[in-house]
Design an enzyme around this catalytic site. Sequence first.
Site, PDB file in Angstrom:
ATOM      1  CG  HIS A  43     -58.874  74.034 -57.552  1.00 13.17           C
ATOM      2  ND1 HIS A  43     -57.843  73.792 -58.430  1.00 13.17           N
ATOM      3  CD2 HIS A  43     -59.543  75.121 -58.039  1.00 13.17           C
ATOM      4  CE1 HIS A  43     -57.881  74.699 -59.401  1.00 13.17           C
ATOM      5  NE2 HIS A  43     -58.896  75.509 -59.190  1.00 13.17           N
ATOM      6  CD  GLU A  69     -56.842  70.710 -56.282  1.00 14.85           C
ATOM      7  OE1 GLU A  69     -55.982  71.465 -55.772  1.00 14.85           O
ATOM      8  OE2 GLU A  69     -57.183  70.785 -57.482  1.00 14.85           O
ATOM      9  NE  ARG A  97     -61.312  73.488 -61.340  1.00 19.08           N
ATOM     10  CZ  ARG A  97     -60.034  73.221 -61.609  1.00 19.08           C
ATOM     11  NH1 ARG A  97     -59.489  72.099 -61.194  1.00 19.08           N
ATOM     12  NH2 ARG A  97     -59.299  74.079 -62.289  1.00 19.08           N
ATOM     13  NE  ARG A 151     -58.197  77.408 -65.591  1.00 21.00           N
ATOM     14  CZ  ARG A 151     -57.583  76.526 -64.805  1.00 21.00           C
ATOM     15  NH1 ARG A 151     -57.111  76.905 -63.619  1.00 21.00           N
ATOM     16  NH2 ARG A 151     -57.429  75.263 -65.182  1.00 21.00           N
ATOM     17  CG  HIS A 178     -53.293  73.512 -57.129  1.00 19.50           C
ATOM     18  ND1 HIS A 178     -54.506  73.915 -57.629  1.00 19.50           N
ATOM     19  CD2 HIS A 178     -52.545  74.650 -57.034  1.00 19.50           C
ATOM     20  CE1 HIS A 178     -54.499  75.219 -57.832  1.00 19.50           C
ATOM     21  NE2 HIS A 178     -53.313  75.693 -57.479  1.00 19.50           N
ATOM     22  CE1 TYR A 222     -54.867  62.487 -60.314  1.00 18.75           C
ATOM     23  CE2 TYR A 222     -56.676  63.670 -59.288  1.00 18.75           C
ATOM     24  CZ  TYR A 222     -56.206  62.837 -60.278  1.00 18.75           C
ATOM     25  OH  TYR A 222     -57.073  62.374 -61.249  1.00 18.75           O
ATOM     26  CD  GLU A 247     -51.912  70.199 -59.578  1.00 16.47           C
ATOM     27  OE1 GLU A 247     -52.500  69.468 -58.744  1.00 16.47           O
ATOM     28  OE2 GLU A 247     -52.476  71.107 -60.204  1.00 16.47           O
TER      29      GLU A 247
END
Length: 252
Positions: A8, A11, A66, A86, A138, A140, A215
């Site tokens: 993403h 990030e 993103r 996804r 990833h 957060y 994350e």
Amino acid sequence: MWIDCGIHAREWVSPSTCVWMMTTLINDISVDPEIKLLAEGLSWYFVPMMNPDGYEYSHLTDRMWRKTRSPNPNSMFGCYGTDANRNYGYQWSTNGASSQYCSEQYHGAAPFSEVENQAARDYVLRHRANLASFVTIHAYSQMWLLPWAWTPERPDDYEELKSLADNAVAALTAVHGTQYTVGSIPEVIYVASGSSIDWAKHASGAGVAYAYALELRDTGRYGFLLPEKFIKPTAEETWEAIKVMGHFFRKN
């Protein structure tokens, strides 16, 4: 061990952490016996930047971008990009993804429509005999997330996955006191189909036993805009967790 970062675009602490860990593994092999043991006892596969076009776009145009930057020709509003997390082929387009082109969770036109994911898929499948784990990083929220993502149902070996995750998080917390939540993705945050760890874990995908999504910092004070001063502490604590995994796989 497979470790990818930056799927993403916004990030930013994720690819920075990947690069720091790679650098440490390479530079310390000649001076640190523990690193030498891990480097020589395991095969390491780092992908420090899974979404380069999106990452560049987040630097030059939209800091909060993103998705990937692939065009969606049928979008009425000219919306670009697919949520690469996804877009993997297991349970694609079932729960927790969107068919709307402009959505941040748009799943793409088909499984593995994104060239970045195609490249990752093909490489993982070629090397899966050497892969004990698949880790995607990833940010957060400070979470160590387990499969499945597409359903609240747990895999049969959930307790084994969680035991290793708990040990890794204990090592992470010991460095700077950072607290993480450990659990399956639907239990901790939300349902998400077409995720990389579900594909990596399931036998119809790569069949890698230990698949996790991390994350990193923080829990929302800065969010995606984590200041530069937190990059090294984040990387340091994450590396300690990864080392726990490394020792586990080296011995088992």
